[in-house]
Motif scaffolding. Structure first.
Motif, PDB file in Angstrom:
ATOM      1  N   ASP A 200       0.850  -1.202   0.142  1.00  0.00           N
ATOM      2  CA  ASP A 200      -0.080   0.049   0.050  1.00  0.00           C
ATOM      3  C   ASP A 200       0.745   1.294  -0.157  1.00  0.00           C
ATOM      4  O   ASP A 200       0.498   2.370  -0.285  1.00  0.00           O
TER       5      ASP A 200
ATOM      6  N   LEU B 145       3.308   3.202  -1.673  1.00  0.00           N
ATOM      7  CA  LEU B 145       3.979   3.086  -2.926  1.00  0.00           C
ATOM      8  C   LEU B 145       5.384   3.944  -2.764  1.00  0.00           C
ATOM      9  O   LEU B 145       6.347   3.380  -3.495  1.00  0.00           O
TER      10      LEU B 145
ATOM     11  N   SER C 113      -0.160   0.306  -8.888  1.00  0.00           N
ATOM     12  CA  SER C 113       0.966   0.364  -8.144  1.00  0.00           C
ATOM     13  C   SER C 113       1.938  -0.793  -8.698  1.00  0.00           C
ATOM     14  O   SER C 113       3.280  -0.478  -9.025  1.00  0.00           O
TER      15      SER C 113
END
Length: 213
Positions: free
Chosen positions: A75, A77, A168
């Motif tokens: 989560d 990045l 991502s």
């Protein structure tokens, strides 16, 4: 596609593909029998990533780490991108050899440019080593160089980040590949620019060569 088509489309020999499968850098195909598997476009794309990273000098364990970050970016990045960039050369001379509480040369450059100084970000240690190297050869990083380099490099970074995918996993792959394959392009373009300027500066006043009779 069968593995023979994967070999043809990727340009990677079968023995090398099997090696990548064993090392866990290439995801396994979908098993269709006891001896055969089916592969897809994601395998072609992963092999292109592996080829680019191997060509940039990454050892197999670093390529495996990058592949793992692409597969599971997490989560955060920012942290993931930092970890991915840390997989790229140049590397410290020993595990933890270049770590420290502070990087004074890098800090001076980044503070002058008004950029974030984060000693935990791997590229900061790389910058410190590079700045130390230019000092040792007698071409230190002057304020004039800092300002000129910083202005143009920030422009490149801003443009590249503007093109980064929002997904991502794709962002990690883009950042690593962009760094690995485009830094040689930037270095080569800098050398060509030198050649162009040298031609204009040093050759414009030279007399034309005349044939002797």
């Amino acid at each position: 596609m069968r593995v023979s088509e994967l070999v043809e489309r990727s340009g990677v020999p079968l023995a090398t593909i099997k090696y990548y499968l064993r090392e866990g850098v290439l995801m396994p195909g979908e098993s269709t029998s006891a001896t055969q598997s089916r592969y897809g476009d994601q395998h072609v794309q992963r092999l292109a990533l592996i080829k680019a990273l191997a060509g940039a000098g990454l050892p197999i364990h670093k390529i495996r780490a990058v592949a793992a970050l692409v597969d599971e970016p997490g989560d955060d990045l920012y942290t993931t991108l930092g970890r991915a960039i840390a997989m790229l050369p140049p590397y410290p001379d020993g595990e933890g050899a270049d770590r420290g509480p502070d990087y004074p040369r890098a800090r001076r450059v980044l503070e002058r440019l008004g950029q974030v100084y984060d000693p935990e970000f791997p590229a900061v240690a790389q910058l410190e080593r590079a700045l130390k190297a230019v000092e040792e050869v007698g071409i230190p990083m002057t304020d004039e160089r800092i300002d000129a380099y910083g202005r143009h490099i920030m422009g490149i970074a801003r443009m590249e980040l503007g093109l980064m995918p929002t997904d991502s996993a794709a962002a990690v792959e883009y950042a690593v590949l962009g760094t690995a394959v485009y830094e040689p392009v930037i270095a080569a373009m800098r050398r060509v620019a030198y050649q162009d300027l040298a031609t204009r500066i040093f050759l414009q006043d030279m007399p034309e060569t005349r044939e002797e009779h």
